[in-house]
Design an enzyme around this catalytic site. Structure first.
Site, PDB file in Angstrom:
ATOM      1  N   LYS A 152      -9.174   2.657  -2.234  1.00 21.96           N
ATOM      2  CA  LYS A 152      -9.493   1.971  -0.978  1.00 21.96           C
ATOM      3  C   LYS A 152     -10.879   2.386  -0.504  1.00 21.96           C
ATOM      4  O   LYS A 152     -11.242   3.566  -0.552  1.00 21.96           O
ATOM      5  CB  LYS A 152      -8.435   2.325   0.065  1.00 21.96           C
ATOM      6  CG  LYS A 152      -8.521   1.552   1.372  1.00 21.96           C
ATOM      7  CD  LYS A 152      -7.303   1.872   2.248  1.00 21.96           C
ATOM      8  CE  LYS A 152      -7.271   1.070   3.539  1.00 21.96           C
ATOM      9  NZ  LYS A 152      -6.035   1.336   4.316  1.00 21.96           N
ATOM     10  N   CYS A 161      -5.614  -3.210   2.157  1.00 18.40           N
ATOM     11  CA  CYS A 161      -5.426  -3.295   3.604  1.00 18.40           C
ATOM     12  C   CYS A 161      -6.720  -3.425   4.403  1.00 18.40           C
ATOM     13  O   CYS A 161      -7.304  -4.505   4.467  1.00 18.40           O
ATOM     14  CB  CYS A 161      -4.599  -2.108   4.085  1.00 18.40           C
ATOM     15  SG  CYS A 161      -3.799  -2.418   5.692  1.00 18.40           S
ATOM     16  N   GLU A 182       0.827  -1.199   0.000  1.00 19.56           N
ATOM     17  CA  GLU A 182       0.000   0.000   0.000  1.00 19.56           C
ATOM     18  C   GLU A 182       0.864   1.254   0.000  1.00 19.56           C
ATOM     19  O   GLU A 182       1.826   1.367   0.773  1.00 19.56           O
ATOM     20  CB  GLU A 182      -0.889  -0.062   1.248  1.00 19.56           C
ATOM     21  CG  GLU A 182      -1.834   1.086   1.441  1.00 19.56           C
ATOM     22  CD  GLU A 182      -2.662   0.922   2.708  1.00 19.56           C
ATOM     23  OE1 GLU A 182      -3.648   1.657   2.859  1.00 19.56           O
ATOM     24  OE2 GLU A 182      -2.323   0.061   3.563  1.00 19.56           O
TER      25      GLU A 182
END
Length: 637
Positions: A116, A171, A47
């Site tokens: 994200k 994540c 990330e």
């Protein structure tokens, strides 16, 4: 198929410097080139790796965001000859908002950007200070003058192989109840990649490993998790680069903590697709997958063999502790199944034919457990040894000793006179050692068992195992038949371990006789012994080694692999143990027998399911008895 459906993936953690985008880009390029050289078709970096996850309020600095775009352009230029599908993490601005993104690069071009969705703002995380959550629908984003699809509803699909489908989440997306990867999988992605920056604290690695494993199991997917490592700021946190590659609940590869580097694995997309087909009525239900876009990419087929290995005995756990636990569980399942049947039928006795071989020994041990649970006297287990034309002194002695050791009622019936009379009745020459000669003995034994059960108010306990069912290695209406078949889903390679486990547990005289049985050649003993009185009819000489047949059975029935793929992994697994010619010979024999003998499986007795493979027509395996095997045999050719 791409190497029989195997997709080589890489999870990469390279050295970075926080906010040094050029250094980071060169580090990514070096790792990506190494991964591609090693055959990786998908390469996943952590990330925000282009600039570093720990930039803090520097994310609001225009110069950093411009340098990130320059770095992406530089990556594309330097990776234009790299045909892997590469995911890198970067902060990208769109309409005045900043997004934490996974940037997909293929052949020197950005082909998609996945933002994200879930931004942690608790504990050590403060992402909502800088980033905006992903939007509900796909749109486009300008990347250095090119309009690129932007959104969470993207499936990256290989241009030449539809089994090769990839989607991304980032994540925290994994750690929440309704992960984006749930919809990705329902939309058809069989490989999920996760670009992560998960700091390390005590106990977190174990939790993370379990999380990735279970997500891959729940979604029937391959999961490639890439974690940030050395180079991120240690102002308040430390990052260990804990990379994981999982497939359907199994860890295929895992990195060592605090050690940047690359890990690889071959994910079996064909296997995953087969499992999804098997569970399709539930797997694909409920999720709204409208709005997904499929973006094509290319990825070169790696040269050479796959790195993945396969256990020679897939039904048998490799490590001792797991094997002990598994064997105890299976013995409990078998005995509890029999307990219920004995109670339901109000059976006074259990009748078992004892041959001195593995299967009848296991059935007797299971029956003893069931009787002990019911607090029934083991004397009500009527264990009958029925010597015939092929019975040897060794197996007869083992039969008698085992029955005495467990405390069952011993009975001996010599079937030779009855079978010879039967030969006269049907006009068969007893000197002709053909199938009639063999099967008449098996059916005579079954008649004795059935009638003894009727006489004593009991039931006949079947002894045949799963491997014999697969090959049809049983006499129809002979040993094929019983009133409850306790071994019917236990493969031959596992039978030996179950007996060994029980032998060690019981010890003494019982262990001695069970050890002798374990050291006896597998045989139906239907043909006369050789001149020295030893077994002349060895099962594995006739049908083939059970270690091979159980391997064939597992991958053809449990996973639905093509014969050619089973052949490929068998050659790889048993190289040095069997020649390729031997493997091919017994594989063809497996398919011939498996198809030809289905009629026996269509009417087998009830029996407990103990593992993932069973051939009961009432549960897991429904197949016509007159199917042609020609395409399966041709596939091996």
């Amino acid at each position: 198929m791409i190497r029989h459906g195997f997709i080589k993936v890489c999870s990469a953690t390279c050295e970075i410097k926080v906010a040094d985008t050029l250094f980071n880009a060169n580090s990514i390029i070096k790792s990506a080139e190494e991964a591609a050289k090693n055959g990786a078709q998908v390469i996943v970096f952590p990330e925000l790796c282009v600039c570093g996850y720990t930039c803090g309020d520097l994310f609001n600095q225009r110069i950093l965001l411009e340098k990130v775009l320059d770095a992406i352009s530089y990556l594309c230029e330097k990776l234009k000859n790299n045909n892997s599908l590469i995911f890198v993490g970067a902060p990208l601005e769109k309409n005045g908002r900043l997004y934490n993104c996974a940037v997909a690069i293929n052949g020197g071009k950005v082909i998609g950007v996945v933002p994200k969705t879930y931004l942690p703002t608790y504990g050590e995380f403060y992402e909502s200070r800088h980033f905006t959550p992903a939007e509900d629908k796909n749109s486009t984003i300008d990347i250095n003058g090119e309009q690129v699809v932007f959104g969470t509803q993207i499936i990256f699909e290989h241009s030449g192989e539809k089994l090769f489908t990839v989607a991304a989440e980032i994540c925290e997306d994994l750690w929440i109840p309704c992960s984006p990867s749930i919809k990705h999988a329902a939309a058809g992605a069989n490989i999920i990649v996760n670009l992560s920056c998960s700091d390390e604290i005590a106990g977190k690695a174990e939790y993370r490993r379990d999380l990735v494993k279970m997500q891959s199991a729940k979604l029937l997917c391959g999961y490639v998790y890439s974690d940030a490592g050395d180079g991120e700021s240690t102002t308040d946190m430390v990052f260990a680069g804990h990379n994981l590659i999982c497939e359907n609940g199994t860890v295929l590869a895992e990195s060592e903590l605090f050690k940047n580097g690359l890990i690889y694995a071959d994910i079996d997309a064909d296997k995953l697709e087969g499992e999804r087909r098997r569970c399709s009525n539930t797997f694909f239900s409920g999720a709204d997958v409208s709005g997904y876009e499929r973006v094509k990419f290319t990825a070169d087929i790696p040269e050479g063999d796959i790195d993945r290995t396969f256990p020679k005995q897939p039904f048998v756990p490799a490590d001792g502790k797991s094997l002990s636990e598994r064997t105890e569980l299976i013995l409990s399942l078998q005995s509890q199944g029999l307990v219920k049947r004995l109670k339901h039928t109000n059976a006074r006795t259990a009748v078992i034919g004892i041959s001195g071989g593995l299967d009848s020994a296991l059935a007797l041990l299971v029956t003893c457990r069931a009787f002990d649970t019911l607090k029934k006297d083991r004397k009500d287990i009527i264990a009958i040894t029925m010597p015939g034309f092929g019975t040897t002194g060794k197996t007869l002695t083992s039969s008698v000793n085992l029955i005495e050791a467990v405390g069952a009622t011993f009975k001996k019936v010599d079937i030779s006179p009855s079978v010879l009379q039967h030969f006269k009745d049907i006009g068969h020459d007893s000197e002709v050692l053909d199938v009639t000669y063999e099967n008449s003995q098996a059916r005579m034994r079954t008649m004795i068992l059935m009638d003894t059960a009727n006489k004593t108010g009991g039931m006949v306990i079947g002894t045949g195992d799963l491997s014999e069912l697969a090959l049809g290695w049983a006499t129809y209406n002979g040993d094929h038949m019983s009133m409850y078949a306790v071994n019917s889903s236990v493969p031959k390679t596992l039978v030996q371990h179950l007996i060994r486990h029980e032998a060690q547990k019981l010890g003494g005289k019982t262990e001695e006789v069970l050890t002798a049985i374990l050291n006896t050649d597998i045989s139906p003993e239907l043909l006369p012994p050789d001149k020295s009185g030893k077994i002349s009819q060895k099962t594995e000489d006739i049908v083939g080694p059970y270690i091979l047949h159980d391997f064939f059975l597992y991958y053809s029935v449990r996973w639905g692999f093509t014969p050619e793929k089973v052949r490929y992994i068998a050659h790889k697994t048993f190289e040095g143990d069997f020649s390729f010619e031997e493997i091919d010979k017994w594989l063809k024999n497996f398919y011939r027998r498996f198809f030809a003998q289905q009629f026996k499986r269509s009417c087998i007795p009830d029996g407990v399911k103990v593992g993932s493979v069973t051939l009961s027509p009432r549960s897991d395996w429904r197949m016509p008895s007159d199917v042609s095997p020609v395409d399966w045999l041709d596939d091996i050719k």
